[in-house]
Motif scaffolding. Structure first.
Motif, short mmCIF file in Angstrom:
data_model
loop_
_atom_site.label_atom_id
_atom_site.label_comp_id
_atom_site.label_asym_id
_atom_site.label_seq_id
_atom_site.Cartn_x
_atom_site.Cartn_y
_atom_site.Cartn_z
N CYS A 12 4.40 8.79 -1.27
CA CYS A 12 5.85 9.05 -1.21
C CYS A 12 6.48 8.12 -0.17
O CYS A 12 7.55 7.54 -0.41
N GLY A 13 5.80 7.98 0.98
CA GLY A 13 6.32 7.10 2.03
C GLY A 13 6.43 5.67 1.54
O GLY A 13 7.41 4.97 1.83
N ALA A 14 5.45 5.23 0.77
CA ALA A 14 5.47 3.87 0.24
C ALA A 14 6.63 3.70 -0.74
O ALA A 14 7.32 2.67 -0.75
N MET A 15 6.86 4.72 -1.57
CA MET A 15 7.94 4.63 -2.56
C MET A 15 9.31 4.58 -1.87
O MET A 15 10.23 3.88 -2.31
N LEU A 16 9.44 5.30 -0.76
CA LEU A 16 10.75 5.39 -0.10
C LEU A 16 11.02 4.23 0.85
O LEU A 16 12.11 4.12 1.39
N ASP A 17 10.02 3.37 1.06
CA ASP A 17 10.18 2.25 1.99
C ASP A 17 10.09 0.94 1.20
O ASP A 17 9.03 0.61 0.69
N PRO A 18 11.19 0.20 1.10
CA PRO A 18 11.14 -1.02 0.30
C PRO A 18 10.48 -2.20 1.03
O PRO A 18 10.19 -3.22 0.44
N ASP A 19 10.21 -2.02 2.35
CA ASP A 19 9.82 -3.17 3.17
C ASP A 19 8.34 -3.32 3.45
O ASP A 19 7.93 -3.26 4.60
N TRP A 20 7.54 -3.49 2.47
CA TRP A 20 6.14 -3.84 2.75
C TRP A 20 5.72 -4.88 1.73
O TRP A 20 6.19 -4.91 0.60
N ASP A 21 4.81 -5.76 2.18
CA ASP A 21 4.32 -6.81 1.29
C ASP A 21 3.67 -6.12 0.09
O ASP A 21 2.99 -5.11 0.24
N HIS A 22 3.89 -6.67 -1.09
CA HIS A 22 3.30 -6.00 -2.26
C HIS A 22 2.89 -7.01 -3.32
O HIS A 22 3.33 -8.16 -3.33
N THR A 23 2.03 -6.55 -4.22
CA THR A 23 1.63 -7.32 -5.39
C THR A 23 1.74 -6.35 -6.58
O THR A 23 2.28 -5.25 -6.41
N TYR A 24 1.21 -6.76 -7.73
CA TYR A 24 1.31 -5.90 -8.91
C TYR A 24 -0.05 -5.76 -9.60
O TYR A 24 -0.89 -6.66 -9.50
N GLU A 25 -0.24 -4.64 -10.27
CA GLU A 25 -1.44 -4.51 -11.11
C GLU A 25 -1.06 -3.91 -12.45
O GLU A 25 -0.33 -2.91 -12.53
N PHE A 26 -1.58 -4.55 -13.50
CA PHE A 26 -1.41 -4.05 -14.88
C PHE A 26 -2.70 -3.31 -15.22
O PHE A 26 -3.77 -3.91 -15.25
N LEU A 27 -2.60 -1.99 -15.43
CA LEU A 27 -3.81 -1.24 -15.79
C LEU A 27 -3.73 -0.82 -17.25
O LEU A 27 -2.71 -0.28 -17.71
N ASN B 221 0.03 -2.21 -2.67
CA ASN B 221 -0.26 -2.94 -1.42
C ASN B 221 -1.62 -3.65 -1.51
O ASN B 221 -2.12 -4.13 -0.50
N GLN B 222 -2.19 -3.73 -2.70
CA GLN B 222 -3.45 -4.47 -2.86
C GLN B 222 -3.19 -5.94 -2.51
O GLN B 222 -2.11 -6.48 -2.80
N GLY B 223 -4.20 -6.59 -1.93
CA GLY B 223 -4.07 -8.01 -1.63
C GLY B 223 -3.05 -8.32 -0.55
O GLY B 223 -2.37 -9.35 -0.59
N THR B 224 -2.89 -7.42 0.43
CA THR B 224 -1.87 -7.66 1.47
C THR B 224 -2.43 -7.63 2.89
O THR B 224 -1.69 -7.91 3.84
N ASP B 225 -3.69 -7.26 3.08
CA ASP B 225 -4.28 -7.12 4.42
C ASP B 225 -3.58 -6.04 5.26
O ASP B 225 -3.65 -6.06 6.50
N MET B 226 -2.93 -5.10 4.61
CA MET B 226 -2.20 -4.07 5.35
C MET B 226 -3.14 -3.21 6.21
O MET B 226 -2.69 -2.54 7.16
N HIS B 227 -4.42 -3.21 5.90
CA HIS B 227 -5.38 -2.38 6.65
C HIS B 227 -5.80 -3.01 7.96
O HIS B 227 -6.41 -2.34 8.80
N LEU B 228 -5.52 -4.30 8.18
CA LEU B 228 -6.08 -5.00 9.34
C LEU B 228 -5.20 -4.91 10.58
O LEU B 228 -3.98 -5.03 10.50
N VAL B 229 -5.86 -4.71 11.72
CA VAL B 229 -5.18 -4.66 13.01
C VAL B 229 -5.75 -5.80 13.86
O VAL B 229 -6.96 -5.96 13.93
N SER B 230 -4.88 -6.60 14.51
CA SER B 230 -5.36 -7.69 15.37
C SER B 230 -5.81 -7.13 16.70
O SER B 230 -5.07 -6.38 17.34
N VAL B 231 -7.01 -7.50 17.13
CA VAL B 231 -7.47 -7.10 18.47
C VAL B 231 -8.06 -8.32 19.16
O VAL B 231 -8.58 -9.23 18.50
N SER B 232 -8.00 -8.34 20.51
CA SER B 232 -8.61 -9.47 21.20
C SER B 232 -9.90 -9.03 21.89
O SER B 232 -10.68 -9.86 22.33
#
Ligand code: ATP
Length: 434
Positions: free
Chosen positions: A157-172, A256-267
């Motif tokens: 629901c949060g993803a649907m209500l937020d237009p601002d995230w990198d996205h791709t498409y999938e045809f299933l 959000n497939q193919g967006t690296d949304m899961h990655l966090v930068s750490v030093s």
């Protein structure tokens, strides 16, 4: 009963088991069924959440629909009945969650749900947190069994209500019900043709290097194949080339497939936690070794000297050959998830190569023959001429690898991993593998 026209977002998760079903199928089915008494607005959402979550059936997916209707209660009743009748409720790991967000609530709940979605992709969330958020926001929801599915349903629901995230498409494309669980019939050459005609607007349909089809699953679920790409038109075009068994229905998702949304930068390695995914820069500090099972592993050191294992597992196939060419001193940036104290490499940026040397016994200055070692740490001697030396002969050798950005092949791609073809303006050459 309300007859006012209103918009509604519906999030659903955790309806499937390894034996069958798939939450995306339920979403496609509901989209088609609801369209007879509601208007479906925009593509459904398919989001992938934290890929390390142990409760996931396969790819930790969750889905959302956006509709306009004049009878909310009818929609809620229909969706709830469908989830109860179709979810694999007998399976102990299936704990469905369904969330309904009414148009009147959009403004007040969007920010919190969007943050929750972004956390669910990177972090680990408890069922209690999800239940508390649903109650705090006064959302209508259904939690079946332990209600774990609420985490995914709220996120979608949060993803649907937020237009601002990198996205791709999938045809299933989904199979007809009577063949679920049987061998899929998809003409492989048509998939290679679909790729040829639409790459790089679509990706990961096939793996050319490993000569494999990637987009057809092997499990008992209803999915026949999935085509991924940059927009709805491209994935649809690719699907038009596919020759297969009859398709029951199709659905195009924004994802959000193919967006690296899961990655966090750490030093710093000390900031790394299990079940999270990172981008970490460091220095290779051990020779890569290939262990039983074909997994190749090296150690990476951060600025403070802490070390962590980095692995290219067997399924990453030819990518392991690249990893085996690293040597201590190389500077790299690794991208991947951490489980059991090991980074599972999805991509690697090699920024600086260390010098490699061929080290041999030195030649005797009198006779020119190679001296013999006098034992560990004791230098070299020529028995014939009685000459000696402490220093071996070191010749710099050319490295069989160049700085660049490298990725695992499509056959080993994780859902959330961003394909190198989606990166722009990198400081090193990009070697998109496929
Ligand atoms: P499929 O790919 O076939 O759709 P799945 O892999 O999506 O299945 P689920 O059956 O949905 O797996 O199980 C994943 C469970 O983990 C869901 O209940 C979901 O709510 C929960 N979950 C998702 N993300 C997180 C998270 N970040 N923290 C804790 N739980 C999570």
């Amino acid at each position: 009963m309300s007859s006012e026209i209103t918009k509604m977002v519906i999030g659903i998760d955790d309806t499937d088991s390894r034996e069958g079903m798939c939450t995306t199928y339920l979403c496609a089915l509901l989209r088609d069924e609801l369209s007879s008494f509601a208007q479906v607005i925009s593509e459904p959402i398919l989001v992938r959440l934290n890929p390390t979550i142990p409760f996931k059936t396969r790819g930790n997916a969750s889905v959302a629909l956006f509709i306009e209707c004049d009878d909310k209660e009818k929609i809620i009743g229909h969706v709830t009945d469908k989830v109860s009748s179709m979810a694999c409720l007998d399976n102990e790991n299936t704990n469905p969650g369904v969330v309904f967000v009414d148009e009147e609530q959009f403004d007040s709940v969007s920010d919190k749900l969007s943050s929750f979605f972004k956390r669910a992709v990177k972090d680990v969330i408890t069922i209690d947190e999800a239940k508390e958020l649903a109650s705090e926001l006064n959302l209508e929801f259904q939690a079946f069994k332990n209600g774990r599915g609420l985490i995914g349903a709220l996120s979608a629901c949060g993803a649907m209500l937020d237009p601002d995230w990198d996205h791709t498409y999938e045809f299933l494309a989904y199979r007809e019900k009577d063949v679920w669980g049987t061998r899929r019939s998809v003409d492989e050459s048509s998939l290679f043709e679909a790729d040829k005609q639409t790459y790089p607007d679509t990706w990961d349909t096939v793996d050319l290097v490993n000569d494999m089809v990637v987009c057809v699953p092997h499990s008992g679920d209803p999915v026949l194949y999935g085509i991924r790409g940059k927009d709805a038109g491209s994935v649809k075009k690719a699907a038009s080339f596919v020759v297969s068994e009859p398709v029951e229905r199709v659905c195009i998702y924004r994802t959000n497939q193919g967006t690296d949304m899961h990655l966090v930068s750490v030093s710093s390695i000390s900031d790394i936690e299990e079940m999270h995914s990172y981008i970490l820069e460091g220095e290779v500090c051990s020779e890569p070794v290939t262990i039983r099972g074909g997994h190749t592993i090296f150690m990476l050191k951060d600025v403070s000297g802490d070390v962590i294992d980095c692995a290219a597992f067997e399924p990453t196939k030819n990518f392991r050959e690249l990893i085996r060419k690293l040597i201590p001193g190389d500077r790299v940036v690794v991208y991947g998830s951490v489980t059991e104290n090991t980074i599972n490499i999805e991509k690697i940026k090699i920024t600086e190569l260390s010098k490699a040397y061929d080290i041999r016994n030195p030649p005797c200055p009198s006779c020119g023959k190679r001296m013999k070692s006098s034992g560990s740490g004791q230098g070299y001697r020529c028995k014939k001429c009685s000459t000696s030396s402490d220093i071996p002969e070191k010749t710099e050798v050319k490295r069989d690898i160049v700085p660049g950005f490298y990725e695992v092949p499509p056959c080993a791609r994780r859902h959330l991993a961003k394909q190198l073809l989606r990166f722009k303006n990198e400081e090193v050459p990009v070697f998109s593998g496929r």
